[in-house]
Design a protein around this motif. Structure first.
Motif, mmCIF file in Angstrom:
data_model
loop_
_atom_site.group_PDB
_atom_site.id
_atom_site.type_symbol
_atom_site.label_atom_id
_atom_site.label_comp_id
_atom_site.label_asym_id
_atom_site.label_seq_id
_atom_site.Cartn_x
_atom_site.Cartn_y
_atom_site.Cartn_z
ATOM 1 N N PRO A 217 1.298 8.025 -11.523
ATOM 2 C CA PRO A 217 1.009 7.432 -12.837
ATOM 3 C C PRO A 217 2.059 6.365 -13.141
ATOM 4 N N GLY B 39 1.221 4.135 -3.060
ATOM 5 C CA GLY B 39 0.863 5.512 -2.742
ATOM 6 C C GLY B 39 -0.510 5.633 -2.112
ATOM 7 N N LEU B 40 -1.084 4.498 -1.685
ATOM 8 C CA LEU B 40 -2.415 4.528 -1.066
ATOM 9 C C LEU B 40 -2.307 4.936 0.408
ATOM 10 N N ASP B 41 -1.156 4.639 1.019
ATOM 11 C CA ASP B 41 -0.875 5.090 2.388
ATOM 12 C C ASP B 41 0.486 5.774 2.372
ATOM 13 N N ILE C 66 -0.060 0.468 -11.037
ATOM 14 C CA ILE C 66 -1.420 0.038 -10.722
ATOM 15 C C ILE C 66 -1.357 -1.076 -9.676
ATOM 16 N N ALA C 67 -2.234 -0.971 -8.691
ATOM 17 C CA ALA C 67 -2.331 -2.020 -7.672
ATOM 18 C C ALA C 67 -3.514 -2.930 -7.989
ATOM 19 N N ARG D 68 0.835 -1.211 0.000
ATOM 20 C CA ARG D 68 0.000 0.000 0.000
ATOM 21 C C ARG D 68 0.863 1.252 0.000
ATOM 22 N N ARG E 133 -8.507 5.188 -6.714
ATOM 23 C CA ARG E 133 -7.278 5.941 -6.452
ATOM 24 C C ARG E 133 -6.104 5.392 -7.249
ATOM 25 N N THR E 134 -5.945 4.070 -7.301
ATOM 26 C CA THR E 134 -4.791 3.512 -8.006
ATOM 27 C C THR E 134 -4.875 3.815 -9.510
ATOM 28 N N PHE F 1 -5.852 -5.826 -6.181
ATOM 29 C CA PHE F 1 -6.130 -6.178 -4.795
ATOM 30 C C PHE F 1 -6.536 -7.635 -4.626
ATOM 31 N N ARG G 232 -5.990 6.585 -10.519
ATOM 32 C CA ARG G 232 -5.911 8.044 -10.545
ATOM 33 C C ARG G 232 -7.166 8.661 -11.177
ATOM 34 N N GLY H 157 0.977 9.859 -2.875
ATOM 35 C CA GLY H 157 -0.276 9.493 -3.525
ATOM 36 C C GLY H 157 0.012 8.606 -4.718
ATOM 37 N N PRO H 158 -1.028 7.926 -5.230
ATOM 38 C CA PRO H 158 -0.819 6.972 -6.329
ATOM 39 C C PRO H 158 -0.201 7.651 -7.556
ATOM 40 N N THR I 160 -9.432 1.287 -5.620
ATOM 41 C CA THR I 160 -9.333 1.037 -7.058
ATOM 42 C C THR I 160 -9.380 2.355 -7.825
ATOM 43 N N SER J 102 -13.234 -5.180 -6.146
ATOM 44 C CA SER J 102 -12.558 -4.099 -6.857
ATOM 45 C C SER J 102 -13.067 -3.934 -8.287
#
Lengths: 286, 252
Positions: free
Chosen positions: A103, A82-84, A106-107, A78, B152-153, A109, B155, A100-101, B150, A115
């Motif tokens: 560019p 950039g999610l935390d 991509i995560a 995480r 957020r990732t 989950f 963007r 922050g997330p 989702t 998701s």
């Protein structure tokens, strides 16, 4: 056409590189984790999940993070995504600090079912991943979606609702949606932990194929030692409760890998035994 | 429709029982006229235009008040669910106003808005507002954090997240709120028409009772039942279409 040409060339280059020297690259690392701390406050008490943790991840490598629950492997993912934010220290992505997330990353989950968007068809879910800044025409977009549906074997289910397809298909859908963004880094948090063994094996081979066929860095969190050894060039083993990096093992098994040949390789068995014993002894000691 | 058949048979049996009870003077036939008499009055009301004339103003009030409640309640509910300050600002107020029966607003509304359409639309609006507002709010709060991670990732921009993720994710609970409100708006419109004014189906029922035209009064009540049934049916159709992705079996 053009893309697959590049992909084939890339696969050849990667195979050659892998034959020479597997997990080492002289290039600058794509991810640098610099002395990060992550602490949570749980009922007034502060708990350190990661303490003064540092490591670098090479561009286009496949790195797995394993460890017992509570070792901070999902937390680490995480933070990378950039999610935390870390409590202290910083993470650099291509030399720039992550706030922050970012560019290019991509995560994916663990709870794939939560998701994906149940109100969008399978194809429409994949289309969500297309970068809004790419300014593609409608035809270009649908061609791109078709290409990615084919990649993960969902072409026949393009018009289904997510509720109508199996768990394994839903996870493949999540992967296709991530790849259509063309990320440099794919972060995966125990992505195959909720599917049955056979589906899992198929998904593992799909992921190996994806990694071979394009330039992409994959950071893969799992609690399954076999999975980590099978997929990765490098396995990071974390200790419980902020103990940090216990092992950093290069997996120099031959490429390309797959379920049948790699799992039968004596090298696979030796590495798997060594890592498993290490984690098992930690568990016994705690 | 087939699984509805037993229910319709029961209605037919009850109506037949009523007809017999009234025809044999088992009940007072003046207060409870025969079903056939009521149906005749109903038909006469339709052909003379008296019933449509009574129903149309009511439908307009219900539609206007309900639409306003949606326009205000959905955005406000979503805002309460996403912005903590808006929640802390509005939550005590809504909790205080919500338990007050909607009919209790009518006297106040008459003071400010008179006895015309404005007052009735306002009361319908107020009664419809809270189920829509609170269900929209609850819908946002129930969104799975994985869905927002989702967004957020990938963007996804704030407005796009709201439109493409938050709104569709809340749609089932928004629709639940709307369906509760439709029922409430019908009740409140009829009560408001009975209390004041000289038009609408509520007034039609009360007026016919006052002048002892009991079959006409019952015809008005039947009309209300029919109206509620049809509104609900239309609503279910729309809901079924909007939430068709929930269907988990069969090919798409």
């Amino acid at each position: 056409m053009d893309g697959s040409q590049t992909a084939t060339n890339f696969a050849a280059t990667r195979a050659a590189a892998a034959a020479r020297q597997p997990a080492t690259t002289t290039d600058a690392p794509i991810l640098s984790i610099n002395a990060i701390d992550k602490r949570f406050t749980v009922r007034g008490r502060e708990v350190a999940v990661l303490r003064d943790f540092s490591c670098t991840i090479a561009r286009n490598s496949f790195v797995s993070v394993i460890g017992p629950s509570g070792c901070g492997k999902s937390t680490l993912l995480r933070l990378l995504a950039g999610l935390d934010r870390p409590t202290a220290g910083q993470i650099l992505f291509d030399g720039a600090p992550i706030n922050g997330p970012p560019p290019g990353m991509i995560a994916v989950f663990q709870q794939y079912a939560k998701s994906i968007f149940p109100w969008r068809s399978v194809a429409h879910n994949v289309a969500f991943g297309i970068d809004p800044a790419s300014r593609l025409s409608r035809t270009e977009k649908s061609a791109l979606v078709a290409e990615h549906l084919a990649l993960v074997g969902l072409s026949d289910h393009a018009d289904h609702w997510p509720a109508q397809i199996s768990g394994g298909m839903q996870q493949r859908l999540a992967i296709a949606r991530a790849l259509i963004r063309k990320p440099e880094v794919l972060l995966m948090d125990e992505p195959f932990s909720a599917v049955d063994a056979m589906t899992r094996a198929l998904l593992q081979d799909l992921l190996l194929h994806i990694w071979r066929s394009r330039p992409i860095t994959i950071v893969f969190v799992t609690h399954d030692v076999d999975e980590a050894v099978l997929l990765s060039q490098r396995v990071l083993s974390l200790g419980r409760f902020g103990a940090g990096l216990r092992e950093d093992v290069t997996i120099d098994l031959p490429q390309p890998r797959d379920q049948i040949t790699t799992r039968a390789d004596p090298g696979f068995i030796a590495l798997r035994q060594r890592l498993f014993a290490s984690i098992f002894h930690q568990e016994q000691a705690s | 429709m087939r699984d509805r058949l037993p229910g319709f048979i029961l209605i037919a049996v009850l109506l037949a029982g009523w007809e017999i009870a009234s025809a044999t003077d088992l009940v007072d036939a003046v207060s409870l006229p025969r079903v056939s008499t009521i149906l005749a009055a109903f038909w006469a009301g339709i052909t003379s235009g008296a019933l449509p004339d009574a129903v149309l103003p009511s439908l307009w009030r219900i539609f206007a008040g309900f639409a306003l409640a949606c326009l205000v309640g959905i955005p406000l509910g979503l805002l309460m669910g996403t912005v903590a300050l808006v929640y802390r600002l509005l939550e005590p107020l809504t909790e205080f106003i919500r338990p007050i029966p909607s009919a209790a607003y009518i006297p106040v509304a008459i003071l400010f808005l008179g006895i015309g359409d404005e007052m009735k639309i306002f009361v319908v609006f107020l009664a419809s507002l809270f189920p829509i507002l609170l269900n929209s709010f609850a819908g946002v709060r129930a969104i799975d954090p994985v869905l927002l991670d989702t967004a957020r990732t990938f963007r996804t921009a704030r407005l796009a997240t709201l439109r493409q993720i938050v709104l569709p994710a809340c749609l089932p609970s928004i629709l639940t709120g709307m369906r509760i409100s439709v029922g409430l708006s019908l009740i409140v419109a009829v009560v408001a028409e009975m209390i004041s004014g000289n038009s609408g189906i509520g007034y039609f029922i009360l007026n016919n009772q006052r002048i002892f035209r009991v079959p006409e009064m019952f015809a008005g009540i039947f009309t209300l039942g029919l109206l509620g049934f049809m509104i609900n049916l239309a609503f279910l159709r729309v809901e079924h279409h909007l939430l068709r992705w929930r269907a988990s079996t069969g090919a798409a």
